[in-house]
Design an enzyme around this catalytic site. Structure first.
Site, PDB file in Angstrom:
ATOM      1  N   TYR A  22      -4.954  46.079  25.662  1.00 48.81           N
ATOM      2  CA  TYR A  22      -4.337  44.930  24.980  1.00 48.81           C
ATOM      3  C   TYR A  22      -3.264  44.159  25.794  1.00 48.81           C
ATOM      4  O   TYR A  22      -3.304  43.221  25.640  1.00 48.81           O
ATOM      5  CB  TYR A  22      -3.530  45.763  23.629  1.00 48.81           C
ATOM      6  CG  TYR A  22      -4.238  46.623  22.888  1.00 48.81           C
ATOM      7  CD1 TYR A  22      -5.317  45.732  21.706  1.00 48.81           C
ATOM      8  CD2 TYR A  22      -4.255  47.731  22.638  1.00 48.81           C
ATOM      9  CE1 TYR A  22      -5.981  46.510  20.886  1.00 48.81           C
ATOM     10  CE2 TYR A  22      -5.300  48.560  21.863  1.00 48.81           C
ATOM     11  CZ  TYR A  22      -5.887  47.930  20.992  1.00 48.81           C
ATOM     12  OH  TYR A  22      -6.690  48.671  20.262  1.00 48.81           O
ATOM     13  N   ASN A  44     -11.063  42.297  12.921  1.00 48.48           N
ATOM     14  CA  ASN A  44     -11.899  41.756  13.694  1.00 48.48           C
ATOM     15  C   ASN A  44     -13.149  41.382  12.801  1.00 48.48           C
ATOM     16  O   ASN A  44     -13.916  42.371  12.367  1.00 48.48           O
ATOM     17  CB  ASN A  44     -12.425  42.783  14.819  1.00 48.48           C
ATOM     18  CG  ASN A  44     -13.717  42.452  15.687  1.00 48.48           C
ATOM     19  OD1 ASN A  44     -14.121  41.121  15.294  1.00 48.48           O
ATOM     20  ND2 ASN A  44     -14.180  43.296  16.256  1.00 48.48           N
ATOM     21  N   CYS A  52     -14.355  46.050  20.145  1.00 49.51           N
ATOM     22  CA  CYS A  52     -13.109  46.105  19.906  1.00 49.51           C
ATOM     23  C   CYS A  52     -12.771  47.814  20.634  1.00 49.51           C
ATOM     24  O   CYS A  52     -11.413  48.162  20.985  1.00 49.51           O
ATOM     25  CB  CYS A  52     -12.440  46.208  18.945  1.00 49.51           C
ATOM     26  SG  CYS A  52     -13.690  46.134  17.418  1.00 49.51           S
ATOM     27  N   HIS A  53     -13.796  48.470  20.727  1.00 50.81           N
ATOM     28  CA  HIS A  53     -13.414  50.104  20.801  1.00 50.81           C
ATOM     29  C   HIS A  53     -13.479  50.054  22.302  1.00 50.81           C
ATOM     30  O   HIS A  53     -13.117  51.133  22.826  1.00 50.81           O
ATOM     31  CB  HIS A  53     -14.758  50.876  20.366  1.00 50.81           C
ATOM     32  CG  HIS A  53     -16.061  50.405  20.881  1.00 50.81           C
ATOM     33  ND1 HIS A  53     -16.826  49.472  20.445  1.00 50.81           N
ATOM     34  CD2 HIS A  53     -16.528  50.732  21.875  1.00 50.81           C
ATOM     35  CE1 HIS A  53     -17.923  49.447  21.312  1.00 50.81           C
ATOM     36  NE2 HIS A  53     -18.051  50.141  22.237  1.00 50.81           N
ATOM     37  N   GLU A  81     -20.384  55.507  26.540  1.00 49.57           N
ATOM     38  CA  GLU A  81     -20.564  54.352  27.360  1.00 49.57           C
ATOM     39  C   GLU A  81     -20.371  54.711  28.852  1.00 49.57           C
ATOM     40  O   GLU A  81     -20.323  54.307  29.739  1.00 49.57           O
ATOM     41  CB  GLU A  81     -19.498  53.200  26.979  1.00 49.57           C
ATOM     42  CG  GLU A  81     -19.746  52.855  25.586  1.00 49.57           C
ATOM     43  CD  GLU A  81     -20.137  51.354  25.655  1.00 49.57           C
ATOM     44  OE1 GLU A  81     -19.483  50.655  26.582  1.00 49.57           O
ATOM     45  OE2 GLU A  81     -20.712  50.939  24.555  1.00 49.57           O
TER      46      GLU A  81
END
Length: 104
Positions: A22, A44, A52-53, A81
């Site tokens: 952030y 969002n 956003c994750h 990921e």
DNA sequence: AGTCGAGCGCGCA
DNA sequence: TGCGCGCTCGACT
């Protein structure tokens, strides 16, 4: 182009396997409203184009997501990921930190 | 090292 | 108009 829109635009630039914080987002926007970034994520409107994750706190913590249980989902997504996470903390997140202005 | 308080920008009441 | 939030930092204990 509002503050939130800029947030979504930057975050949507984060490639899979990379993450950001952030703070980085707020810095990229040249603002000190770190909370506003998270607040924008909370609402969002484009969760598809805005991963956003992939945005976590600066201390390596995954932070929150939608709700308390949503955080777990966030962790799972990041693990898929290729991000190493221990409990609620990201391991070596600095190594995969995506910088928006990494224009060498 | 851990804790407390303040600050920003937008949305909601 | 006032407050809170998916946060961060500086200062004190």
């Amino acid at each position: 182009m509002t503050f939130n829109e800029k947030c979504y635009d930057l975050i949507s630039q984060i490639p899979a396997g990379s993450i950001s914080t952030y703070k980085e987002v707020a810095k990229a926007l040249n603002t000190k409203a770190y909370r506003a970034v998270g607040s924008a994520m909370a609402k969002n409107p484009n969760p598809i184009i805005v991963p956003c994750h992939r945005v976590i706190k600066s201390n390596g913590d995954v932070g929150l997501f939608s709700y308390k249980e949503g955080t777990k989902t966030k962790i799972t997504l990041l693990q898929k990921e290729g991000i190493d996470i221990a409990g609620e903390k990201v391991i070596g997140f600095k190594n995969k930190l995506f910088r928006f202005s990494s224009r060498i």
